[in-house]
Design a protein around this motif. Sequence first.
Motif, short mmCIF file in Angstrom:
data_model
loop_
_atom_site.label_atom_id
_atom_site.label_comp_id
_atom_site.label_asym_id
_atom_site.label_seq_id
_atom_site.Cartn_x
_atom_site.Cartn_y
_atom_site.Cartn_z
N PHE A 1 0.82 -1.20 0.00
CA PHE A 1 0.00 0.00 0.00
C PHE A 1 0.86 1.26 0.00
O PHE A 1 0.50 2.27 -0.61
CB PHE A 1 -0.95 0.00 1.20
N PHE A 2 2.00 1.21 0.67
CA PHE A 2 2.96 2.32 0.63
C PHE A 2 3.49 2.52 -0.79
O PHE A 2 3.45 3.62 -1.34
CB PHE A 2 4.10 2.00 1.59
N GLY A 3 3.99 1.44 -1.39
CA GLY A 3 4.61 1.54 -2.71
C GLY A 3 3.62 1.90 -3.80
O GLY A 3 3.95 2.65 -4.73
N ARG A 4 2.41 1.38 -3.70
CA ARG A 4 1.40 1.68 -4.74
C ARG A 4 1.06 3.16 -4.75
O ARG A 4 0.91 3.77 -5.82
CB ARG A 4 0.14 0.84 -4.50
N LYS A 5 0.95 3.76 -3.57
CA LYS A 5 0.65 5.20 -3.53
C LYS A 5 1.79 6.01 -4.11
O LYS A 5 1.56 6.96 -4.88
CB LYS A 5 0.35 5.64 -2.10
N LEU A 6 3.03 5.66 -3.76
CA LEU A 6 4.17 6.38 -4.34
C LEU A 6 4.19 6.24 -5.86
O LEU A 6 4.43 7.22 -6.58
CB LEU A 6 5.48 5.85 -3.76
N MET A 7 3.97 5.03 -6.34
CA MET A 7 4.00 4.80 -7.79
C MET A 7 2.97 5.68 -8.49
O MET A 7 3.25 6.30 -9.52
CB MET A 7 3.74 3.32 -8.08
N ARG A 8 1.77 5.73 -7.94
CA ARG A 8 0.69 6.50 -8.58
C ARG A 8 0.95 8.00 -8.49
O ARG A 8 0.72 8.74 -9.46
CB ARG A 8 -0.64 6.16 -7.92
N ASP A 9 1.43 8.47 -7.34
CA ASP A 9 1.60 9.91 -7.14
C ASP A 9 2.85 10.46 -7.81
O ASP A 9 2.86 11.61 -8.26
CB ASP A 9 1.63 10.23 -5.65
N LEU A 10 3.91 9.66 -7.85
CA LEU A 10 5.18 10.13 -8.42
C LEU A 10 5.30 9.81 -9.91
O LEU A 10 6.11 10.42 -10.61
CB LEU A 10 6.36 9.48 -7.69
N ASN A 11 4.55 8.80 -10.36
CA ASN A 11 4.62 8.35 -11.76
C ASN A 11 6.03 7.91 -12.13
O ASN A 11 6.53 8.23 -13.21
CB ASN A 11 4.12 9.45 -12.71
N VAL A 12 6.66 7.17 -11.22
CA VAL A 12 7.96 6.56 -11.51
C VAL A 12 7.90 5.10 -11.06
O VAL A 12 7.10 4.74 -10.18
CB VAL A 12 9.13 7.27 -10.78
N PRO A 13 8.73 4.24 -11.64
CA PRO A 13 8.76 2.85 -11.18
C PRO A 13 9.17 2.77 -9.71
O PRO A 13 10.03 3.54 -9.24
CB PRO A 13 9.81 2.20 -12.08
N ILE A 14 8.57 1.85 -8.99
CA ILE A 14 8.88 1.64 -7.58
C ILE A 14 9.26 0.18 -7.37
O ILE A 14 8.56 -0.73 -7.81
CB ILE A 14 7.68 1.99 -6.67
N GLY A 15 10.40 -0.04 -6.69
CA GLY A 15 10.81 -1.39 -6.29
C GLY A 15 10.68 -1.53 -4.79
O GLY A 15 11.08 -0.65 -4.03
N LEU A 16 10.11 -2.64 -4.34
CA LEU A 16 9.91 -2.91 -2.92
C LEU A 16 10.61 -4.21 -2.55
O LEU A 16 10.44 -5.23 -3.24
CB LEU A 16 8.42 -3.03 -2.59
N ILE A 17 11.38 -4.17 -1.47
CA ILE A 17 12.09 -5.35 -0.97
C ILE A 17 11.56 -5.65 0.42
O ILE A 17 11.56 -4.79 1.29
CB ILE A 17 13.61 -5.09 -0.89
N SER A 18 11.09 -6.88 0.64
CA SER A 18 10.57 -7.26 1.95
C SER A 18 11.55 -8.20 2.63
O SER A 18 11.87 -9.27 2.11
CB SER A 18 9.21 -7.95 1.81
N THR A 19 12.03 -7.80 3.83
CA THR A 19 12.94 -8.65 4.60
C THR A 19 12.46 -8.81 6.04
O THR A 19 13.25 -8.93 6.96
CB THR A 19 14.36 -8.06 4.61
N ALA A 20 11.14 -8.79 6.26
CA ALA A 20 10.61 -8.83 7.62
C ALA A 20 10.62 -10.26 8.19
O ALA A 20 10.64 -11.24 7.45
CB ALA A 20 9.19 -8.28 7.63
N TRP A 21 10.60 -10.33 9.54
CA TRP A 21 10.54 -11.62 10.23
C TRP A 21 9.79 -11.40 11.55
O TRP A 21 10.23 -10.65 12.41
CB TRP A 21 11.96 -12.14 10.50
N GLY A 22 8.66 -12.08 11.69
CA GLY A 22 7.82 -11.91 12.86
C GLY A 22 8.49 -12.29 14.16
O GLY A 22 9.31 -13.21 14.22
N GLY A 23 8.14 -11.57 15.23
CA GLY A 23 8.61 -11.90 16.57
C GLY A 23 10.06 -11.61 16.84
O GLY A 23 10.64 -12.15 17.78
#
Length: 662
Positions: free
Chosen positions: A167-189
């Motif tokens: 949801f963060f990246g989609r808003k940036l992509m739409r508002d900035l009109n530039v490609p957005i790359g997202l990297i997820s490295t999360a780990w619960g707990g």
Amino acid sequence: MEFCFYKVFGSHMVLQRQHPIVFSGTAEAGSSVSVTFAGKTVAAAADADGVWHAGFPALEAGGPYTAELRGDEKVPAVILNDILIGDVWMCSGQSNMEMPVWSESQFWRAAGGDAAAAESDCPQLRIFNSILSRRVSADKPLIDENGPGWALCTPQSIASFSACGFFFGRKLMRDLNVPIGLISTAWGGTDIAAWISREKYEQEGCREFLTRRDQMAAQIAPPPADFKSELKAWLLRYNACREAERNRHAAWLLPDYDDSDWERGTWIFRIPVPGEKIFRCTFELPPEMAGKELVLSLGTLNDVDETYLNGVLIGSTSVDVPACWQARRVYTIPAGVAKPGRNVLAVVNDNHFDIGGFTPEQPVTVAVKGQPERYVTLTQWCAETVFTADPEKIGIRPTEEYIPNIPCTLFNGMMYPWFKYPVRGVIWYQGCHNKGRKDYYVHHRYLIEDWRKQWNEPELPFFLVQLAGFSEHRPENRGPEDQWMHQEPEENPPFALTREIQAEMPKLYHNVGMAVAMDVGDQYDIHPRDKKTIGYRLACEAERMVYGMPIVSQGPEFDRFTVENGRVRVFFKHTEGGLCTSDGKAPGAFALGGRDGELQWAGAEIDGDTVLVSAPGITDPVRVRYAYADYRGDCNLMNGAGFPAVPFRSDKETYTNETIPV
């Protein structure tokens, strides 16, 4: 001679705009390679460790580009396609950053995630989902990434990706009109100390802390011999379940089996833990490709698989393959196995541990061997679960991994491979594991400073999510929904203390922002489902602070208070549009404290850009608080721009930079 790019580089990736581009990888020590990109060719030599680097000038947003790596003329070039230039963001933290857009569990998916995923064909948004593969903690820094590679944002790929990140990246992509790359490295707990480098703690003189860390690691790390014998015994128990079901479902591998009632859609590629699923795909092969030796480019399967074409085994990957859960499956199809016209691929996938399933290649293809331009794509997938093993009967699969909460291990395993890959900034959602600990202040400072140094970006943008409201984790057996109304104010609620520390970070550093989430929490679920609101608030902070947009992205923040005839008048910063409440009611969640130390929930009313607070039992107030609790269901104060007030206590302690972690 073998040569390759590091796995952080791949087809469909986004490279950071306005930043020098440096590709890297491995080759035979002392050998020469060349990389061609954006119309330029750069030669590079592998050093004594077999590592090469090839640098290119910075580019503006755009693309697509191709990167071609060449070495020994006898070995085919390695080609990365569909590369975009834009902005790259790292999405890291605990389970609330990990929580996916959609899953089959009602308590492990974002609100509205099914619709959001179904509408997520976003070719300008690219993702690297590390959590699809087995997440890695390590005692030493790892040079390369563990994940399945870059992917286009599609309904299929985004379902298992971080909802906050999406949801963060989609808003940036739409508002900035530039490609957005997202990297997820999360780990619960996970503990924040696990995400910080040993180097940082050494620089800060935390010798006692590191000594205890090393003692912890020595006690937990299992001896390799024990691991191998334990794994062998566990596999015998698991495979006994597997073979009992195999005979019953052998027909599922055959091309004539009727799979019309199997599961279809974008969510079929997850597998229960531990368990087995069969994926089938029917495709048409042109007559001119039949009779030739073919190559199937399948993707990754976590953990092991057997793959059949028209009932014939064409390839398999077992636990004997190092890091089998992340190995890309490329299987040769012998000549004659594929038929002209209709063919059926059946993939038997077993998940032994943690998050598991099939991450298809983008796209899955069958090509003529030696002629990759002659191929067909495999898109019409269906799936059926063969069995789910009972962990109480077979036990949990042994693992060689370090426990993730040993300090520095997630920095080594999850973050270190990415510091060679420039990013625009970081979004961070973590803190539940460290709730109520005052040393979180120092650790959080270390984290921001450490990552900025590792990326060699002294003011790298860093946006954190302040912890959401939460009381007790029992989503499947909820208590009374008004339970919070019957709880008296506490002096030092653990989640409130952590939120207070988080709110200090933007005051300490330039380009650090925060999204308040207190008002979107869930009393009985530590994983609130409204990730769209959190992603929106993070994106607004980034658009204001990083991209210079003239917008409001902060809610009312405590400035000072005065006492007037037994009432407290609270003054705020960031009251753009005036103070108001989200529900039209009087402001809730305020508390007053008297000289005797007593705290009492109080009534409040908005008066211009201030709030007047009073409590019948407190006639001489000396302190005021707002939303300073683990959970309150009436955190409704906001500004006219729609951003919620930051929880606060006027009597907060003074945090210092001299505290050493304990």
